[in-house]
Design a protein around this motif. Structure first.
Motif, PDB file in Angstrom:
ATOM      1  N   LEU A   1      57.098  64.245  89.430  1.00 49.94           N
ATOM      2  CA  LEU A   1      58.041  65.029  88.787  1.00 49.94           C
ATOM      3  C   LEU A   1      59.470  64.108  88.860  1.00 49.94           C
ATOM      4  N   GLN A   2      59.391  63.064  89.823  1.00 50.11           N
ATOM      5  CA  GLN A   2      60.875  62.572  90.130  1.00 50.11           C
ATOM      6  C   GLN A   2      60.540  60.999  89.536  1.00 50.11           C
ATOM      7  N   THR A   3      59.295  60.657  88.865  1.00 49.86           N
ATOM      8  CA  THR A   3      59.119  59.376  88.642  1.00 49.86           C
ATOM      9  C   THR A   3      59.527  59.119  87.185  1.00 49.86           C
ATOM     10  N   SER A   4      60.129  57.719  87.000  1.00 52.57           N
ATOM     11  CA  SER A   4      60.849  57.398  85.752  1.00 52.57           C
ATOM     12  C   SER A   4      59.943  57.581  84.494  1.00 52.57           C
ATOM     13  N   ARG A   5      60.224  57.407  83.433  1.00 51.04           N
ATOM     14  CA  ARG A   5      59.310  57.703  82.251  1.00 51.04           C
ATOM     15  C   ARG A   5      58.922  56.084  81.956  1.00 51.04           C
ATOM     16  N   ARG A   6      59.183  55.243  82.500  1.00 48.97           N
ATOM     17  CA  ARG A   6      58.708  53.806  82.331  1.00 48.97           C
ATOM     18  C   ARG A   6      57.683  53.636  83.263  1.00 48.97           C
ATOM     19  N   ARG A   7      57.789  54.256  84.607  1.00 53.42           N
ATOM     20  CA  ARG A   7      56.566  54.327  85.635  1.00 53.42           C
ATOM     21  C   ARG A   7      55.763  55.122  85.226  1.00 53.42           C
ATOM     22  N   MET A   8      55.900  56.208  84.766  1.00 54.14           N
ATOM     23  CA  MET A   8      54.958  57.127  83.977  1.00 54.14           C
ATOM     24  C   MET A   8      53.909  56.537  83.048  1.00 54.14           C
ATOM     25  N   ARG A   9      54.550  55.617  82.226  1.00 55.93           N
ATOM     26  CA  ARG A   9      53.712  55.012  81.216  1.00 55.93           C
ATOM     27  C   ARG A   9      52.557  54.167  81.920  1.00 55.93           C
ATOM     28  N   ASP A  10      53.188  53.537  83.215  1.00 54.95           N
ATOM     29  CA  ASP A  10      51.956  52.813  83.857  1.00 54.95           C
ATOM     30  C   ASP A  10      51.052  53.609  84.527  1.00 54.95           C
ATOM     31  N   LEU A  11      51.345  54.788  84.893  1.00 57.53           N
ATOM     32  CA  LEU A  11      50.577  55.519  85.643  1.00 57.53           C
ATOM     33  C   LEU A  11      49.472  56.121  84.851  1.00 57.53           C
ATOM     34  N   ARG A  12      50.142  56.750  83.570  1.00 57.91           N
ATOM     35  CA  ARG A  12      49.218  57.233  82.661  1.00 57.91           C
ATOM     36  C   ARG A  12      48.211  56.473  82.056  1.00 57.91           C
TER      37      ARG A  12
END
Length: 355
Positions: free
Chosen positions: A85-96
């Motif tokens: 919930l605190q992760t940046s959108r750029r980081r979430m694109r890496d995780l997804r």
């Protein structure tokens, strides 16, 4: 197999949508649960209870503006723990795609209609696994074959509208498992499919969890799906969990009136012809604010004045910390008029023991 710490620990997740005219809408209100590797956790409830919003919050897919997200969702990653919930959108694109993936409800609207299926699968392989050219196409064909799509090489060249509903859903699953994510979220993945294809998709998901040790969050309103797939179940109502338990105890001895009502709404093949169902009366809109009492009270046949004296806390059932409910007047089985619904779930427990 799961380690001592859960793969994902969601604590007091809340989602509030801010509107100029309608005011604030609290779609999720302090939901907590955990996901273990190699297990399936279910989020169950009527439309509007907060299931899909919960999944979108975890995936970082809610709008940037007009929404406030609270709580935490700690996921155990190879390089340490991270709050989704605190992760940046750029980081979430890496995780997804690499660490977590989602299977959406409507495959036709989830897939790009003007891009061949093969390109949509290889794009994930290129982005997260660094594969290119023929190697990516071969892996994409292998993924389609693995999820049961016949003649996968030809299907790679076809567009979503050329596939049946079942094949489109399988293609979405192939995309979700392309990078062997540790966490998968399935949001009503069998809603638009006929019962035969539903059974095949559920069996496929079960195999993926067993073979890969993936943690699966299954979002559904269908208790038949829950009975056949989920290990742990969270029943949501008006944005909060009202009952949480492993599968067999929840089906055999539900304690919250809403859970009992959902079970009573299930049609049964062995019921006499013409026997009416016993649906939960009213609608999801017939509720009160949790701050004023139990939101389910206006629809509940067991409510007392105590139900309207502030929010009911989560308490365990007979000292069992794995079976908790949010009710000041829980169902006792001697009070259940129609035992047939509960008796029918004994098969679930027997199958589990046999397996």
């Amino acid at each position: 197999m799961s380690s001592s710490a859960p793969l994902l620990a969601v604590n007091e997740l809340s989602v509030v949508f801010h509107g100029r005219e309608a005011g604030d809408v609290r779609a999720v209100d302090g939901v907590s649960f955990s996901l273990e590797e190699g297990r399936v956790t279910g989020l169950v409830g009527e439309s509007g209870c907060g299931k899909s919003v919960t999944s979108l919050a975890l995936m970082g897919l809610l709008p940037e503006h007009g929404v406030t997200v609270g709580g935490s969702a700690l996921m155990r990653l190879p390089n340490g723990q991270e709050d989704l919930l605190q992760t940046s959108r750029r980081r979430m694109r890496d995780l997804r795609g690499s660490q977590l993936a989602m299977i959406f409800q409507d495959p036709l609207s989830s897939l790009n209609p003007v891009v061949p299926i093969g390109r949509q699968v290889t794009e994930i392989l290129e982005r997260h696994r660094g594969m290119r050219g023929e190697a990516a196409r071969k892996e994409a064909a292998d993924l389609l074959y693995r999820v049961g799509i016949p003649d996968p090489t030809r299907r790679l060249r076809e567009y979503p509208h050329q596939l049946s509903g079942g094949m489109r859903q399988r293609a979405l699953i192939a995309m979700a498992v392309a990078c062997r994510p540790r966490l998968m979220i399935a949001d009503e993945p069998t809603t638009a499919l006929d019962v035969t294809i539903q059974a095949q998709i559920l069996e496929l998901l079960k195999d993926l969890v067993t073979e890969e040790g993936t943690a699966l969050l299954m979002i559904t309103h269908d208790l038949g799906v829950v009975a056949g797939l989920c290990d742990d179940i969270n029943v949501l109502y008006a944005g909060r969990a009202v009952e949480t338990a492993p599968r067999t105890p929840l089906f055999a001895e539900p304690t919250h009136p809403y859970t009992v009502g959902l079970l009573g709404s299930i049609p049964r093949l062995d019921a006499p012809r013409g026997e009416p169902l016993t649906p939960v009366r009213g609608s999801i809109n017939d509720n009160i604010a949790w701050e004023d009492g139990c939101a389910f009270a206006p629809r509940c046949d067991h409510y007392t004045m105590e139900c309207l004296q502030g929010p009911p806390p989560l308490v365990d059932r007979n000292g069992d910390p794995t079976h908790i409910h949010r009710c000041v007047n829980p169902i006792r089985h001697a009070d259940v008029v129609d035992r047939t619904v509960l008796d029918s779930t004994a098969v679930v427990g027997d199958d589990e023991e046999a397996g």
